[in-house]
Design an enzyme around this catalytic site. Structure first.
Site, short mmCIF file in Angstrom:
data_model
loop_
_atom_site.label_atom_id
_atom_site.label_comp_id
_atom_site.label_asym_id
_atom_site.label_seq_id
_atom_site.Cartn_x
_atom_site.Cartn_y
_atom_site.Cartn_z
N LYS A 23 -17.81 6.48 92.00
CA LYS A 23 -17.27 5.12 92.11
C LYS A 23 -17.20 4.47 90.73
CE LYS A 23 -18.41 0.82 94.61
NZ LYS A 23 -19.39 0.24 95.58
N SER A 73 -17.38 -1.19 99.51
CA SER A 73 -16.58 -1.14 98.30
C SER A 73 -16.46 0.26 97.69
CB SER A 73 -17.16 -2.09 97.25
OG SER A 73 -18.51 -1.76 96.95
N SER A 90 -21.67 -1.06 101.45
CA SER A 90 -20.57 -0.48 100.69
C SER A 90 -20.58 1.04 100.58
CB SER A 90 -20.54 -1.07 99.28
OG SER A 90 -20.24 -2.45 99.33
#
Length: 524
Positions: A133, A208, A232
């Site tokens: 990420k 996310s 997330s």
């Protein structure tokens, strides 16, 4: 309740530069949170919860003295046999996947192509590709946080501890993946746009840790690294048909990760199956000498599949945690529990009375800490995603008394979990109330009725972030709309292994985690 002008003036005195539209958005956000905050202010504080430091004490690990070392995890050799040497090919497939799903900010072709194994026996994950990420540093690569304000960021000087630990055992990062802005903005970050769901490109992959989940679900890489502040890791895992772990707060170092919320944020792995997640967790956890929150931890044994679950007690809270929940999601949870009870587990009573308050109070804590993090760039908020500004600006004017009360509530919620765990080993709830949100508005549909994303998505997941308890999301089937559904296993602090082993048994007896979305065939 202060007026918008009064809140704007207070923000200016605190050093935040907001335009009139941002002030209006801040006022709306504060007004929306006011009922929950006011109710908490009015509630008496139990003496046992008065000192918020108890919230950190609750997360203390078991003693490590005399802990026996564990042997190698056989899952590593299996991954190495299947994936070693495929990093360059994974990077190429990722380019094709990105063309369909918009899942990647940067493909690390050179890193994948140039990997060379050192002489000697192969390291546990030698040559195995993985995704990262883009709020987590990889040495020599910029970290953008999907923000226009970081589009020209300099390359990171060093890899984050979690990346470095995987690289040390031979794994190869092949991507910096799409995220919501700074892991807190909306599904449409201005720098990149939305990441689409591999099961249905008309839907969002979830946030996310959105691009990482898409890449793993499409089979481009066997696992990836995300972060979790309110769900997330677990939400995109749920919506993409993956297994995702939010570890106990403080178990995994956050060194080299863009900060957002010191209290609630963790780094966690996403993969198809619990055995891989367990392997990664064992590699990632433990102190690095930099992150002050991470203590010495006892060795983590490999995630093995138990012969049965006799003696395991499973609590299934109701009320708020299941009141807003699609029938397909409920059926998935029922299916999980049926498999566990067939294996010998017992369902026991267990309710969490304050669960409904966890989401708004958790967000208040997250946004207050996030506003403090981003204060240094307050004069650049005009270039932020408007959703980012609206969310974190809610925390600008949080009074110290309200922040303290939120931390005291955290202690109360931990006590409620203690009461459940006095008679249960795991808590089972829906990970999220519905299948993946529809683009562009990202509403979710529960039994035919649409609901706003932020009112529904983190109803169960925020429990773990606010208290610090670990949670493991795992797929439990497909809904009639063809998208995955998921259940969440919540465990005591530092008892991830129980959730992992239970999930491994479920996955040994079912095949939901092996299903792949249609896009996987198109990018081979």
């Amino acid at each position: 309740m202060s007026t918008a002008d009064e809140l704007g003036a207070l923000a200016a005195r605190l050093g935040y530069t907001l335009d009139p539209g941002q002030v209006t958005a801040m006022h709306d956000a504060v007004a929306g949170a006011e009922p929950a905050v006011a109710a908490l202010r009015a509630a008496p504080v139990p003496a046992a919860a008065a000192d918020p430091a108890r919230g950190e004490a609750w997360l203390a690990p078991p003693a490590v003295a005399g802990s026996a070392p564990t042997g190698p995890d056989p899952r590593a050799a299996e991954l190495r046999a299947e994936w070693s040497g495929r990093a360059a090919g994974a990077a190429q497939r990722l380019e094709r996947l990105h063309a369909e799903l918009n899942c990647t900010i940067r493909v690390l072709h050179a890193r994948a192509r140039d990997h060379r194994a050192p002489e000697g026996p192969p390291r546990p994950l030698e040559g195995v590709p993985f995704a990262v990420k883009d709020v987590i540093d990889v040495a020599g690569v910029p970290t953008t946080g999907a923000s226009r304000t970081r589009a020209d960021a300099a390359p990171a000087a060093a890899s984050a501890t979690v990346v470095a630990r995987l690289e040390a055992v031979g794994a190869v990062p092949v991507s910096k993946d799409a995220t919501t802005e700074f892991a807190v903005g909306g599904p449409h970050p201005p720098l990149t746009g939305p990441c689409r769901n591999p099961w249905d490109p008309g839907r969002w992959a979830g946030g996310s840790s959105t691009g990482t989940a898409a890449a793993v679900a499409a089979g481009v890489v066997p696992f990836g690294l995300g972060t979790d502040v309110g769900g997330s890791v677990r939400l995109p895992a749920a919506w993409c048909g993956l297994t995702g772990l939010k570890p106990t707060a403080g178990a995994v170092p956050r060194t080299g990760v863009m900060p957002l919320s010191w209290t609630t944020e963790t780094v966690g792995p996403l993969a198809r199956d619990a055995r891989t997640v367990g392997l990664l967790f064992g590699l990632l956890r433990g102190p690095d000498g930099v992150d002050p929150r991470v203590p010495q931890l006892p060795p983590l044994p490999p995630t093995t599949v138990p012969a049965d679950l006799r003696g395991l007690r499973v609590a299934r809270p109701g009320g708020y945690l299941t009141a807003l929940c699609d029938a397909a999601v409920r059926a998935g949870v029922d299916h999980l529990v049926d498999v566990l009870t067939d294996a010998g587990a017992t369902v026991v009573p267990g309710e969490i009375p304050s669960a409904e308050q966890a989401l708004p109070i958790g967000y208040q804590l997250v946004f207050t800490e996030a506003a403090a993090v981003h204060r240094v760039d307050a004069d650049r908020w005009g270039d932020y995603d408007p959703v980012t500004v609206r969310r974190i600006s809610q925390g600008i004017t949080t009074p110290a008394a309200d922040l303290l009360r939120a931390l005291q509530f955290r202690v109360q919620l931990q006590a409620e979990l203690d009461a459940v765990f006095a008679g249960a080993d795991l808590v089972v709830v829906p990970t999220t109330p519905a299948t993946a949100p529809r683009l562009p508005d990202c509403t979710v549909v529960v039994d035919g009725e649409r609901y706003p994303l932020y009112a529904a998505q983190s109803r169960a997941t925020m429990l773990g972030n606010l208290t610090g308890a670990p949670g493991l999301a795992l797929p439990t089937g497909l809904a009639p709309d063809g998208c995955p559904v998921s259940a969440l296993l919540i465990a005591r602090p530092h008892d991830e292994i129980t959730a992992l082993r239970v999930a491994a048994l479920f996955q040994e007896r079912t095949d939901h985690h092996r299903r792949t979305p249609p896009v996987a065939d198109r990018i081979t």
